[in-house]
Design a protein around this motif. Structure first.
Motif, PDB file in Angstrom:
ATOM      1  N   LYS A   1       0.846  -1.202   0.000  1.00  0.00           N
ATOM      2  CA  LYS A   1       0.000   0.000   0.000  1.00  0.00           C
ATOM      3  C   LYS A   1       0.883   1.255   0.000  1.00  0.00           C
ATOM      4  CE  LYS A   1      -4.098  -1.863   2.283  1.00  0.00           C
ATOM      5  NZ  LYS A   1      -3.599  -3.215   2.606  1.00  0.00           N
ATOM      6  N   VAL A   2       0.654   2.124  -1.011  1.00  0.00           N
ATOM      7  CA  VAL A   2       1.380   3.405  -1.084  1.00  0.00           C
ATOM      8  C   VAL A   2       0.416   4.477  -0.595  1.00  0.00           C
ATOM      9  CG1 VAL A   2       2.489   5.053  -2.649  1.00  0.00           C
ATOM     10  CG2 VAL A   2       2.708   2.594  -3.070  1.00  0.00           C
ATOM     11  N   GLU A   3       0.834   5.219   0.473  1.00  0.00           N
ATOM     12  CA  GLU A   3      -0.147   6.191   0.994  1.00  0.00           C
ATOM     13  C   GLU A   3      -0.002   7.585   0.398  1.00  0.00           C
ATOM     14  OE1 GLU A   3      -0.018   6.305   5.224  1.00  0.00           O
ATOM     15  OE2 GLU A   3       2.116   6.735   5.352  1.00  0.00           O
ATOM     16  N   GLN A   4       1.198   7.934  -0.088  1.00  0.00           N
ATOM     17  CA  GLN A   4       1.348   9.266  -0.703  1.00  0.00           C
ATOM     18  C   GLN A   4       2.257   9.171  -1.909  1.00  0.00           C
ATOM     19  OE1 GLN A   4       2.949  12.326   1.831  1.00  0.00           O
ATOM     20  NE2 GLN A   4       1.416  11.939   3.416  1.00  0.00           N
ATOM     21  N   VAL A   5       1.906   9.933  -2.941  1.00  0.00           N
ATOM     22  CA  VAL A   5       2.766  10.006  -4.135  1.00  0.00           C
ATOM     23  C   VAL A   5       2.845  11.472  -4.541  1.00  0.00           C
ATOM     24  CG1 VAL A   5       3.058   9.308  -6.541  1.00  0.00           C
ATOM     25  CG2 VAL A   5       1.856   7.812  -4.975  1.00  0.00           C
ATOM     26  N   SER A   6       4.038  11.921  -4.878  1.00  0.00           N
ATOM     27  CA  SER A   6       4.129  13.289  -5.413  1.00  0.00           C
ATOM     28  C   SER A   6       5.234  13.350  -6.453  1.00  0.00           C
ATOM     29  CB  SER A   6       4.391  14.301  -4.297  1.00  0.00           C
ATOM     30  OG  SER A   6       5.636  14.038  -3.683  1.00  0.00           O
ATOM     31  N   ILE A   7       5.044  14.250  -7.436  1.00  0.00           N
ATOM     32  CA  ILE A   7       6.087  14.507  -8.438  1.00  0.00           C
ATOM     33  C   ILE A   7       6.528  15.945  -8.213  1.00  0.00           C
ATOM     34  CG2 ILE A   7       6.644  14.704 -10.895  1.00  0.00           C
ATOM     35  CD1 ILE A   7       4.435  12.676 -11.470  1.00  0.00           C
ATOM     36  N   ARG A   8       7.806  16.120  -7.898  1.00  0.00           N
ATOM     37  CA  ARG A   8       8.295  17.468  -7.593  1.00  0.00           C
ATOM     38  C   ARG A   8       8.975  18.069  -8.818  1.00  0.00           C
ATOM     39  NH1 ARG A   8      12.446  20.609  -5.210  1.00  0.00           N
ATOM     40  NH2 ARG A   8      14.045  19.026  -5.505  1.00  0.00           N
ATOM     41  N   GLU A   9       8.527  19.279  -9.168  1.00  0.00           N
ATOM     42  CA  GLU A   9       9.190  20.007 -10.255  1.00  0.00           C
ATOM     43  C   GLU A   9      10.536  20.509  -9.739  1.00  0.00           C
ATOM     44  OE1 GLU A   9       8.058  20.517 -13.461  1.00  0.00           O
ATOM     45  OE2 GLU A   9       6.574  19.054 -12.837  1.00  0.00           O
ATOM     46  N   MET A  10      11.486  20.663 -10.619  1.00  0.00           N
ATOM     47  CA  MET A  10      12.764  21.235 -10.216  1.00  0.00           C
ATOM     48  C   MET A  10      12.584  22.731  -9.956  1.00  0.00           C
ATOM     49  SD  MET A  10      14.882  18.955  -9.905  1.00  0.00           S
ATOM     50  CE  MET A  10      15.824  17.569 -10.468  1.00  0.00           C
ATOM     51  N   SER A  11      13.417  23.280  -9.080  1.00  0.00           N
ATOM     52  CA  SER A  11      13.323  24.708  -8.751  1.00  0.00           C
ATOM     53  C   SER A  11      14.684  25.363  -8.968  1.00  0.00           C
ATOM     54  CB  SER A  11      12.914  24.879  -7.291  1.00  0.00           C
ATOM     55  OG  SER A  11      14.010  24.483  -6.464  1.00  0.00           O
ATOM     56  N   LEU A  12      14.690  26.685  -8.769  1.00  0.00           N
ATOM     57  CA  LEU A  12      15.938  27.423  -8.898  1.00  0.00           C
ATOM     58  C   LEU A  12      16.959  26.954  -7.863  1.00  0.00           C
ATOM     59  CD1 LEU A  12      16.894  29.610 -10.795  1.00  0.00           C
ATOM     60  CD2 LEU A  12      16.091  31.313  -9.167  1.00  0.00           C
ATOM     61  N   GLU A  13      16.452  26.485  -6.728  1.00  0.00           N
ATOM     62  CA  GLU A  13      17.355  25.971  -5.690  1.00  0.00           C
ATOM     63  C   GLU A  13      18.169  24.774  -6.199  1.00  0.00           C
ATOM     64  OE1 GLU A  13      17.009  24.716  -1.029  1.00  0.00           O
ATOM     65  OE2 GLU A  13      15.422  25.888  -1.958  1.00  0.00           O
ATOM     66  N   ASP A  14      17.515  23.889  -6.968  1.00  0.00           N
ATOM     67  CA  ASP A  14      18.227  22.737  -7.556  1.00  0.00           C
ATOM     68  C   ASP A  14      19.317  23.222  -8.518  1.00  0.00           C
ATOM     69  OD1 ASP A  14      16.559  20.512  -6.488  1.00  0.00           O
ATOM     70  OD2 ASP A  14      15.001  21.543  -7.600  1.00  0.00           O
ATOM     71  N   VAL A  15      18.990  24.282  -9.271  1.00  0.00           N
ATOM     72  CA  VAL A  15      19.961  24.846 -10.214  1.00  0.00           C
ATOM     73  C   VAL A  15      21.169  25.371  -9.443  1.00  0.00           C
ATOM     74  CG1 VAL A  15      20.376  26.694 -11.902  1.00  0.00           C
ATOM     75  CG2 VAL A  15      18.170  25.526 -11.870  1.00  0.00           C
ATOM     76  N   PHE A  16      20.870  26.104  -8.355  1.00  0.00           N
ATOM     77  CA  PHE A  16      21.931  26.702  -7.547  1.00  0.00           C
ATOM     78  C   PHE A  16      22.880  25.614  -7.015  1.00  0.00           C
ATOM     79  CE2 PHE A  16      23.721  28.062  -3.537  1.00  0.00           C
ATOM     80  CZ  PHE A  16      24.208  29.316  -3.854  1.00  0.00           C
ATOM     81  N   ILE A  17      22.299  24.545  -6.477  1.00  0.00           N
ATOM     82  CA  ILE A  17      23.116  23.457  -5.918  1.00  0.00           C
ATOM     83  C   ILE A  17      23.926  22.791  -7.024  1.00  0.00           C
ATOM     84  CG2 ILE A  17      22.998  21.189  -4.773  1.00  0.00           C
ATOM     85  CD1 ILE A  17      20.460  22.357  -3.281  1.00  0.00           C
TER      86      ILE A  17
END
Length: 312
Positions: free
Chosen positions: A287-303
């Motif tokens: 059983k999977v209780e939560q699923v999410s797809i996260r968009e990339m952000s400027l923070e990911d670019v910075f890192i």
């Protein structure tokens, strides 16, 4: 200098003794844009701004402001730029109106204090002494003082640092109003969300150099086609581990990370990945209780570009 550029910076360098604050910085800023410089502490942002504003002399490199240079046209440049003063430059015992009128008297032409107060949304506080203002109101007044000469270019150095979210958004509104008026705003900030929301273009600086420069959307797109998929398992760690093993066989999955009963997958085609993952969990009865797809952000670019975690 091309027709659209209002500011052209080439090969700037500045050292303080053995410390090389700015190694090699070049960029141009177009008329009417919000141009944001971000970077870790000590990256050279403030020194770069101070050189452009004429407060520091570069060791080498050139700065052209609306086709003019500091060595030949200093007085004219001062009339077309507005710099947000540090809090210490305000007169605590004078009212907001008096501070604005005093700053207006330094220039041959200025906006009316009433118009500036309206724009920074402080009209009802106009007769208060500066010392009675909140942090957010002080910052709005600092922007008002930068605007009083009706400049073409406004420099805002971390205008929202230390403010609560509401006060920060009030400043965002002013920056966007400046854009509507056709002003060019050069901003430094500590907040990624701010850079992403406000900027036409973002310049990431690290160790005194420009590491990348583009629109927030293009920087994010250029970074990667991957998206992060997160799944939380009701059946705990073993189910997450088992699913991770299966997901690794999927050609759309680039990498995985297991954190207890949570599984993160980086996928080039997230919908396809989830189709495969759900096929597996259904077959196993997990059983999977939560699923999410996260968009990339400027923070990911910075890192990705600086190798440093961002800290607000």
């Amino acid at each position: 200098m091309n027709d659209l550029s209002i500011l052209e910076v080439k090969g700037l360098r500045k050292a303080f003794g053995a410390v090389r604050a700015v190694e090699e910085i070049s960029f141009s800023v177009e008329q009417g844009e919000i141009f944001t410089i971000i970077g870790p502490n000590g990256a050279g942002k403030t020194t770069t701004l101070e050189m452009i504003e004429g407060m520091q002399i570069p060791d080498s490199g050139t700065i052209e402001v609306a086709g003019m240079t500091w060595d030949k046209d200093a007085e004219r440049i001062k009339t077309i730029i507005g710099v947000q003063p540090q809090s210490s430059a305000m007169f605590e015992l004078l009212t907001l109106e008096e501070n604005l009128a005093l700053f207006a008297s330094f220039y041959p032409h200025s906006k009316s204090t009433a118009e500036v107060l309206e724009m920074i949304n402080l009209t009802e506080h106009r007769r208060k002494n500066v010392k009675s203002l909140s942090g957010g109101q002080r910052q709005r007044l600092a922007i008002g003082l930068a605007m009083i000469s009706d400049p073409q270019i406004i420099f805002l150095d971390e205008p929202t640092t230390g403010l609560d979210p509401q006060a920060r958004r009030n400043i965002w509104d002013i920056v966007l109003k400046l854009k509507e008026l056709g002003k060019t705003t050069i901003l430094t900030t500590h907040y990624m969300e701010e850079a992403e929301k406000l900027s036409d273009r973002v310049c990431i600086v690290d160790q005194g150099r420009v590491v990348t420069l583009d629109t927030p959307a293009r920087l994010i797109d250029r970074l990667t086609e991957e998206r992060e998929v997160r799944l939380f398992f009701q059946d705990g760690e073993a189910a997450a581990q088992d699913t991770e093993q299966a997901a690794r066989q999927d050609a759309t999955v680039v990498r995985t990370l297991l954190e207890g009963s949570a599984l993160k997958l980086w996928s080039i085609r997230p919908e396809e990945t989830l189709y495969g993952v759900f096929g597996f969990t259904k077959e196993k009865g997990y059983k999977v209780e939560q699923v999410s797809i996260r968009e990339m952000s400027l923070e990911d670019v910075f890192i990705a570009f600086t190798g440093k975690e961002w800290r607000d």
